[in-house]
Write an enzyme that holds these catalytic residues in place. Structure first.
Site, PDB file in Angstrom:
ATOM      1  N   GLY A   1      39.870  42.940  38.951  1.00  0.00           N
ATOM      2  CA  GLY A   1      39.794  43.910  37.856  1.00  0.00           C
ATOM      3  C   GLY A   1      39.338  45.277  38.318  1.00  0.00           C
TER       4      GLY A   1
ATOM      5  N   ASP B   1      34.786  34.476  44.739  1.00  0.00           N
ATOM      6  CA  ASP B   1      35.954  33.595  44.559  1.00  0.00           C
ATOM      7  C   ASP B   1      36.944  33.701  45.714  1.00  0.00           C
ATOM      8  OD1 ASP B   1      34.841  32.857  42.208  1.00  0.00           O
ATOM      9  OD2 ASP B   1      36.327  33.789  40.902  1.00  0.00           O
TER      10      ASP B   1
ATOM     11  N   ASN C   1      39.558  39.030  30.266  1.00  0.00           N
ATOM     12  CA  ASN C   1      39.781  37.741  30.906  1.00  0.00           C
ATOM     13  C   ASN C   1      39.631  36.608  29.891  1.00  0.00           C
ATOM     14  OD1 ASN C   1      39.983  38.876  33.586  1.00  0.00           O
ATOM     15  ND2 ASN C   1      37.761  39.106  33.554  1.00  0.00           N
TER      16      ASN C   1
END
Length: 517
Positions: free
Chosen positions: A251, A280, A393
């Site tokens: 993002g 992640d 999200n």
């Protein structure tokens, strides 16, 4: 001086791209007589008079056709999703580099660093390569008049303060820039609402911040850059900012891309450079992001605790939920680092509850306890949806508590004695300081970001590929999300140490046939 003159001449006469093209060509063809082959190629180029598009045509001619990937074990046939050209890997540079680098005179290799091949497999396309990040002999920005901005956005991540510290120290002490400004709470800090909280970063106030977790600059979500681009550009112009470093994941990088486009549209001479920050590890075309290694280390601590709880009880189950909204890299890497997980559940490999129960039964036939690792994005189809968050999200259901409840009910129907222990270390993991090796990685990301930004690299991020730091177009990185390849080495390693429904000896092997993903 001769070297600098030579480099300038190569660049001015577009000889460097020609040499690069010839090298790619000869490595691909591997002719019996390399000299004759090069002579023929040069003659061909001379006849065509080597226009601006000749290099493109030559490289596209060299590009191999993509072959079909076949998984023989499960008769799965699929076509590669990528359709890339070398232009996708070309980093945008702001025009003109009139200023000499303060690093001149040091024993540094500059400018002509070799490119980094993207596909290293034997049948890969050798014409696809990344720009090697590093120092340049000429700069776009005059250090004495350069003001740098730093923002950190999105969720917390180990190593954030290491990057902020390294960006500040390297810019001030090595390049001698005029000023470094930290903007609080992500993109909000560059907007009118938050601009008043900006403060100068100095060698003194950042000196020890790497010892602590979190973000020295704070962070936030839900402030789309494209909706506030005009006011951000106005504030950049007013503060005479030349470089913006954006620390974040997918993002944040999309926001950096949008800001870069708005700067171009407004005619503002600003370089926007991203630094991939996400535990992640899901930024595409980047093999490792800052914080990932620390996250894996801390995850293993939780797995050890879960196993201790599970094995201390008859039919004990220990569940650990780890971060991984769309990609299961932390869960997979932590599982093989721990070496004693029995079920690993990631978004890329969906399973039904019945299959999970069957896997538990298979495990209990061998031992009376089981350790489960689950990524937060797994099993969302098993629960009701919850809308979206401030960043747009999809809100995730709590797969950890959901699995705990379902497994508890199933165990009670099967066994008189059973227990399920659930651990969610997510916020402990992402808020801790970086490990030593991760801290070193963060420092190198930051230093290379300064090198590229001062040279005028724009709308790019600093990546890591084949153990080399690279400069990658942001647009390429946000074109899709990196996920675990369920046919690749990482997931095979997971399957080799976890429970299988297809092993008659009930040994620790695979999680069963992979889905067609």
């Amino acid at each position: 001086m001769c070297t600098l003159v030579g480099i300038a001449w190569l660049s001015e006469n577009k000889v460097a791209p020609l040499i690069d093209t010839l090298l790619v060509s000869i490595l691909k063809e591997k002719p019996d007589d390399p000299i004759d082959f090069l002579v023929d190629q040069l003659a061909l180029i001379k006849r065509q008079k080597m226009g601006d598009d000749t290099q493109v045509a030559l490289r596209q001619k060299l590009k191999r056709s993509k072959s079909t990937i076949v998984n023989e074990a499960h008769a799965i046939e699929r076509q590669p999703e990528e359709d890339l050209s070398f232009r996708d890997f070309e980093v945008e540079n702001l025009p003109l580099t009139p200023y000499p680098s303060p690093l001149l005179g040091r024993n540094y290799p500059m400018d002509m660093l070799p490119r980094v091949i993207y596909n290293t497999f034997a049948d890969g396309d050798a014409s696809l390569s990344f720009q090697h990040a590093g120092p340049h002999s000429r700069l776009h920005f005059d250090p004495e008049n350069t003001t740098i901005a730093i923002v950190s956005c999105g969720g917390l991540c180990p190593g954030l303060n290491d990057v902020i510290r390294a960006l500040t120290l390297f810019s001030l002490e090595v390049y001698g820039v005029k000023k470094v400004i930290g903007f609080k709470y992500g993109w909000l800090g560059l907007m009118d609402e938050g601009i008043g909280e900006a403060f100068e970063l100095t060698t003194q106030n950042v000196r020890d911040i790497h010892r602590f977790g979190g973000s020295f600059l704070g962070s936030s979500r839900g402030r789309p850059v494209h909706e506030h681009a005009n006011e951000i550009v106005t504030n950049l112009r007013r503060l005479n900012i030349s470089v913006v470093f954006a620390l974040g994941g997918d993002g944040t990088l999309k926001g950096a891309r949008d800001l870069g486009k708005e700067c171009e549209k407004a005619g503002v001479d600003v370089a926007v450079v991203g630094i991939p920050k996400t535990i992640d590890n899901d930024v595409c075309f980047v093999q490792k992001t800052c914080g990932f290694e620390t996250a894996v280390n801390e995850s293993v601590v939780a797995l050890k605790a879960a196993q201790a709880e599970a094995r201390s009880h008859k039919y004990g189950v220990g569940i650990v939920k780890l971060m991984g909204r769309h990609s299961g890299f932390i869960a997979a890497q932590a599982a093989i680092s721990f070496g004693s997980a029995h079920l690993v559940l990631i978004p890329e490999c969906p399973l039904s509850l019945d299959t999970i129960f069957d896997l538990l039964l298979a495990r209990f036939k061998r031992k009376k306890y089981c350790t489960i690792v689950v990524a937060e994005g797994f099993g969302q189809d098993l629960m009701t949806t919850l809308g979206t968050d401030a960043s747009g999200n999809k809100k995730l259901g709590d797969i950890g508590t959901f699995l705990k409840g379902k497994i508890e009910a199933w165990l009670k129907s099967k066994y008189e004695e059973s227990t399920v222990k659930y651990i969610d270390p997510s916020y402990m993991i992402r808020s801790c300081p970086a490990t030593t090796s991760d801290a070193a990685f963060c420092l190198q990301l930051a230093n290379n970001a300064v090198h590229e930004a001062m040279h005028g690299c724009h709308n790019s991020l600093i990546g890591f590929w084949n153990n080399v730091f690279t400069s990658v177009p942001i647009q390429l990185c946000v074109s899709k999300r990196k996920t675990v390849n369920v046919h690749g080495d990482l997931w095979r390693a997971v399957r080799e140490i976890t429970v299988s429904l297809h092993d008659r000896r009930a040994r620790r092997a695979s999680i069963g046939p992979p889905p067609v993903c």
